[in-house]
Write a protein that holds these residues in place. Sequence first.
Motif, mmCIF file in Angstrom:
data_model
loop_
_atom_site.group_PDB
_atom_site.id
_atom_site.type_symbol
_atom_site.label_atom_id
_atom_site.label_comp_id
_atom_site.label_asym_id
_atom_site.label_seq_id
_atom_site.Cartn_x
_atom_site.Cartn_y
_atom_site.Cartn_z
ATOM 1 N N ILE A 1 -33.707 -3.502 23.288
ATOM 2 C CA ILE A 1 -34.880 -2.668 22.978
ATOM 3 C C ILE A 1 -34.712 -1.284 23.607
ATOM 4 O O ILE A 1 -34.943 -0.254 22.996
ATOM 5 C CB ILE A 1 -36.171 -3.324 23.534
ATOM 6 N N PHE A 2 -34.220 -1.302 24.829
ATOM 7 C CA PHE A 2 -34.007 -0.077 25.594
ATOM 8 C C PHE A 2 -33.021 0.844 24.880
ATOM 9 O O PHE A 2 -33.197 2.049 24.795
ATOM 10 C CB PHE A 2 -33.546 -0.542 26.975
ATOM 11 N N LYS A 3 -32.004 0.230 24.262
ATOM 12 C CA LYS A 3 -31.057 1.061 23.521
ATOM 13 C C LYS A 3 -31.685 1.583 22.238
ATOM 14 O O LYS A 3 -31.432 2.707 21.818
ATOM 15 C CB LYS A 3 -29.814 0.245 23.181
ATOM 16 N N GLU A 4 -32.496 0.726 21.606
ATOM 17 C CA GLU A 4 -33.115 1.131 20.339
ATOM 18 C C GLU A 4 -34.115 2.265 20.542
ATOM 19 O O GLU A 4 -34.102 3.235 19.800
ATOM 20 C CB GLU A 4 -33.835 -0.054 19.685
ATOM 21 N N VAL A 5 -34.953 2.128 21.562
ATOM 22 C CA VAL A 5 -36.007 3.127 21.710
ATOM 23 C C VAL A 5 -35.445 4.498 22.064
ATOM 24 O O VAL A 5 -36.089 5.508 21.859
ATOM 25 C CB VAL A 5 -37.081 2.740 22.749
ATOM 26 N N LYS A 6 -34.240 4.535 22.574
ATOM 27 C CA LYS A 6 -33.641 5.836 22.883
ATOM 28 C C LYS A 6 -33.338 6.624 21.631
ATOM 29 O O LYS A 6 -33.234 7.828 21.650
ATOM 30 C CB LYS A 6 -32.327 5.613 23.625
ATOM 31 N N LYS B 1 -22.302 26.122 20.366
ATOM 32 C CA LYS B 1 -23.573 25.903 19.678
ATOM 33 C C LYS B 1 -23.629 24.530 19.028
ATOM 34 O O LYS B 1 -24.597 23.807 19.137
ATOM 35 C CB LYS B 1 -23.748 26.991 18.615
ATOM 36 N N ARG B 2 -22.512 24.158 18.352
ATOM 37 C CA ARG B 2 -22.601 22.890 17.623
ATOM 38 C C ARG B 2 -22.651 21.699 18.577
ATOM 39 O O ARG B 2 -23.320 20.706 18.308
ATOM 40 C CB ARG B 2 -21.459 22.744 16.621
ATOM 41 N N ALA B 3 -21.980 21.797 19.738
ATOM 42 C CA ALA B 3 -22.063 20.712 20.717
ATOM 43 C C ALA B 3 -23.484 20.627 21.265
ATOM 44 O O ALA B 3 -24.042 19.546 21.448
ATOM 45 C CB ALA B 3 -21.074 20.940 21.843
ATOM 46 N N LEU B 4 -24.062 21.799 21.479
ATOM 47 C CA LEU B 4 -25.427 21.870 21.991
ATOM 48 C C LEU B 4 -26.415 21.257 20.997
ATOM 49 O O LEU B 4 -27.326 20.516 21.374
ATOM 50 C CB LEU B 4 -25.775 23.347 22.223
ATOM 51 N N GLU B 5 -26.185 21.565 19.723
ATOM 52 C CA GLU B 5 -27.081 21.007 18.709
ATOM 53 C C GLU B 5 -26.993 19.491 18.691
ATOM 54 O O GLU B 5 -27.999 18.803 18.498
ATOM 55 C CB GLU B 5 -26.748 21.599 17.330
ATOM 56 N N LYS C 1 -29.957 16.291 19.951
ATOM 57 C CA LYS C 1 -30.391 15.142 19.146
ATOM 58 C C LYS C 1 -30.651 13.922 20.013
ATOM 59 O O LYS C 1 -31.185 12.931 19.543
ATOM 60 C CB LYS C 1 -29.315 14.796 18.114
ATOM 61 N N TYR C 2 -30.205 13.987 21.260
ATOM 62 C CA TYR C 2 -30.477 12.860 22.169
ATOM 63 C C TYR C 2 -31.900 13.029 22.676
ATOM 64 O O TYR C 2 -32.195 13.959 23.404
ATOM 65 C CB TYR C 2 -29.488 12.859 23.341
ATOM 66 N N ILE D 1 -24.488 12.049 29.123
ATOM 67 C CA ILE D 1 -24.629 12.223 27.678
ATOM 68 C C ILE D 1 -23.540 13.128 27.103
ATOM 69 O O ILE D 1 -22.970 12.830 26.059
ATOM 70 C CB ILE D 1 -26.012 12.821 27.333
ATOM 71 N N VAL D 2 -23.247 14.220 27.802
ATOM 72 C CA VAL D 2 -22.318 15.209 27.231
ATOM 73 C C VAL D 2 -20.971 14.589 26.814
ATOM 74 O O VAL D 2 -20.502 14.857 25.713
ATOM 75 C CB VAL D 2 -22.146 16.412 28.197
#
Length: 331
Positions: A298-303, A171-175, A179-180, A190-191
């Motif tokens: 910018i691409f990193k920021e907007v993520k 659950k906590r990994a999923l939470e 957030k991404y 991402i994982v």
Amino acid sequence: MNYPVLTIVVPCYNEEEVFQETSKQLTQVIKELIDEHLISKESNILFVDDGSRDRTWDLIEAETNQNIYVKGLKLARNVGHQNALLAGLATASKQADCVISIDADLQDDIRAIRTFVEKYWEGYDIVYGVRNKRDTDTFFKRTTAVAFYRLMNKMGINLIFNHADFRLMSKRALEELLKYKEVNLFLRGIVPLIGFPSTKVMYDRKERFAGESKYPLKKMLAFAFDGITSFSVAPIRFVTLLGFLSILLSILIGGYALIQEWRHHTVSGWTSLMLSIWLIGGLQLLGIGLIGEYIGKIFKEVKKRPRYAIETDLYTKEAKQSSPAPKTSEN
Ligand code: UDP
Ligand code: MG
């Protein structure tokens, strides 16, 4: 006794041919695990219908009425495997203590699910299913896949080799995953960024037992390209590098052109053209690369990716530590 609630999330797109068999086999697995006191009685299977155009949703709906372990989620339209999976994970995270994702075609060995759960009991937050060999894939799919992993790693993207989306998450990994907020979703990339204790479980990948792959070459290439451009600015760096090289080359070619000019081996205008073409070309590439660097930022920021995930907090006293190992509550 507190057993963890497990939800198995299965994205389905036009899977009417495999649904019944998949549902039957996964239900069997859930029942066995409940009997062995590895998971809670409330555990279930969540089928996510990704805007199928066949009878998939009707089948899912009918099954939920007669099988207490089966739940359904219908998306309004086809949004693709990754987004459908995320929708299922987000929904499951509300009730489940751990979630396993698996494809509807059961190419991934369902016997590994048991090992996943055992690993969860040992305290792992993320368990990656890794294929032993790829001999059921075509030669083409196999070699392109290997090349893809190599390329990704070269560009600094940490992928688990031969791991698709067959994995367990606590659950906590999923939470943390939820957030991404990026729209271009590439879960496999991402994982591993989340952190927390993780491990791998090997299994043999089988062939699809019915129906055909929903990932034709076009989708596969788009998926690979998405993976690269969502995680790396390496292609932009490459342009900058090319600009530098061109400018270096322009010096060499400039020298050569001047020597030829000096030896009267040229027609008039050639030297100045040669000089300007190379120099301006190089400067242009460099300029594009430089602009690209800023776009990359910018691409990193907007993520708006989360910058960290806290595993244990010994500072905030009332912090609730949701350890993945339910063993403590057992005795
Ligand atoms: N899938 C989906 N939406 C899509 C395409 C595929 O939900 O737009 C699901 C599909 O039903 C399956 C999983 O994603 O459960 C993997 O697809 P598939 O088995 O066709 O891919 P392959 O194993 O050939 O790479
Ligand atoms: Mg498949």
